[in-house]
Design a protein around this motif. Sequence first.
Motif, short mmCIF file in Angstrom:
data_model
loop_
_atom_site.label_atom_id
_atom_site.label_comp_id
_atom_site.label_asym_id
_atom_site.label_seq_id
_atom_site.Cartn_x
_atom_site.Cartn_y
_atom_site.Cartn_z
N PHE A 114 7.97 -39.66 -3.90
CA PHE A 114 7.42 -38.49 -4.88
C PHE A 114 7.74 -37.01 -4.61
N VAL A 115 7.48 -37.13 -3.21
CA VAL A 115 7.92 -34.88 -2.67
C VAL A 115 8.88 -34.85 -1.76
N LEU A 116 9.46 -35.84 -1.48
CA LEU A 116 10.97 -35.72 -0.25
C LEU A 116 12.01 -35.81 -1.26
N PRO A 117 12.21 -36.65 -2.15
CA PRO A 117 13.84 -36.61 -2.70
C PRO A 117 13.97 -34.94 -3.05
N PRO A 118 13.70 -34.87 -4.28
CA PRO A 118 14.22 -32.77 -4.77
C PRO A 118 13.96 -32.26 -4.33
N LEU A 119 13.27 -32.29 -3.01
CA LEU A 119 13.63 -31.30 -1.56
C LEU A 119 14.59 -31.13 -0.81
N LEU A 120 14.61 -33.02 -0.47
CA LEU A 120 15.71 -33.30 -0.55
C LEU A 120 17.27 -33.30 -0.96
N ARG A 121 17.29 -33.76 -2.37
CA ARG A 121 18.02 -33.01 -3.34
C ARG A 121 19.00 -31.53 -2.27
N GLU A 122 17.88 -30.43 -2.88
CA GLU A 122 18.20 -29.03 -2.23
C GLU A 122 19.02 -29.26 -1.11
N LEU A 123 18.48 -29.45 -0.42
CA LEU A 123 18.84 -29.61 1.03
C LEU A 123 20.24 -29.75 1.35
N ALA A 124 20.46 -30.97 1.01
CA ALA A 124 21.53 -31.43 0.28
C ALA A 124 23.06 -30.79 0.46
N ARG A 125 21.98 -29.50 -1.22
CA ARG A 125 22.80 -28.73 -1.59
C ARG A 125 23.50 -28.08 -0.75
N GLN A 126 22.75 -27.47 -0.31
CA GLN A 126 22.35 -26.20 0.78
C GLN A 126 23.03 -26.51 2.16
N HIS A 127 22.56 -27.41 2.49
CA HIS A 127 23.31 -27.74 3.65
C HIS A 127 23.85 -29.98 4.00
N PRO A 128 25.28 -30.00 3.39
CA PRO A 128 25.57 -31.30 3.38
C PRO A 128 26.31 -31.94 4.13
#
Length: 307
Positions: A114-128
Amino acid sequence: MPDLQFDPGQTDWNLIRGFIAVVEQGSLTRAAEVLGLSQPTLSRQIAELEKALGAPLFERVARGLKLTAAGDRLVEPARHMMTAARALSMAAASQDNSLQGTVRITASEMVSAFVLPPLLRELARQHPEIQIEVVASNQVSNLLEREADIAIRMVRPVQSALIARHLTDWPIGMYGHRDYLASLPSVPDKNQLAALPLMKQFRWLGMDQSDQYIAGFRDAGIQIDRHFFDFRCDNHLVNWQAILQGLGIGIAMRWLAERHEGLEQVLVDQPLPALPVWLTTHRELKSSKRIRTVFDFLADGLLQQRF
């Protein structure tokens, strides 16, 4: 007793890692959970190591697995190998100035879901270019042994070799679905401080093998044992779904429960300890540009997100 034909140069170090995990955990199931592997995969690794060595390493007993004489003789050299491998891996990772590569994060089942998925989505956008591995487990992975690069923990780490940041505290509460509460013959005062006779009017959801909830209730002055809980499961995601389905009263993080209109908090006045959120990594790994980038990103995200 046959001699072990052990050639470190020809042995897959993952097999040694799996062997040590089974030794420490006492069963394939628990070892597989710690390693983030399936039980069949780990079983194949042990069989492959036994074939390479020409001797069985474990025998099945009533409570799990027991080392054979050959397995017992392998433990010490295998641990020396793992220590050397971790030191080599740590030294290499600390000199890595590239963003491209993998970062392994460990967090509880609930945080992972419940916490990591939205954060990691943004991380993937910034640092694919950064790949992420998530170990979703309630067991505390050992950062010193490189079971993970970064950990989100609800307990403060004590090892001096670790860097830890206390980011926030998440309040928890006791929740039930309104349909379940409406089905009770007489609904207790939801704001009343907890007392055992009052609490027994509810159906409680708790842990099975873990004593985490029992210890928490006892710290609050409520003496219970595992039979207090009418439904028991050590998987927090299963317990969360049980609350949503109206199976009874369970413990949940308030920010998560408040997202579901069907849930109502009970025994509101009962003080409960908040869950501290610690972000942790190995001191040497902070010199890795990739791990430092993910660590700082998670720290900012956990502070800024409304949980």
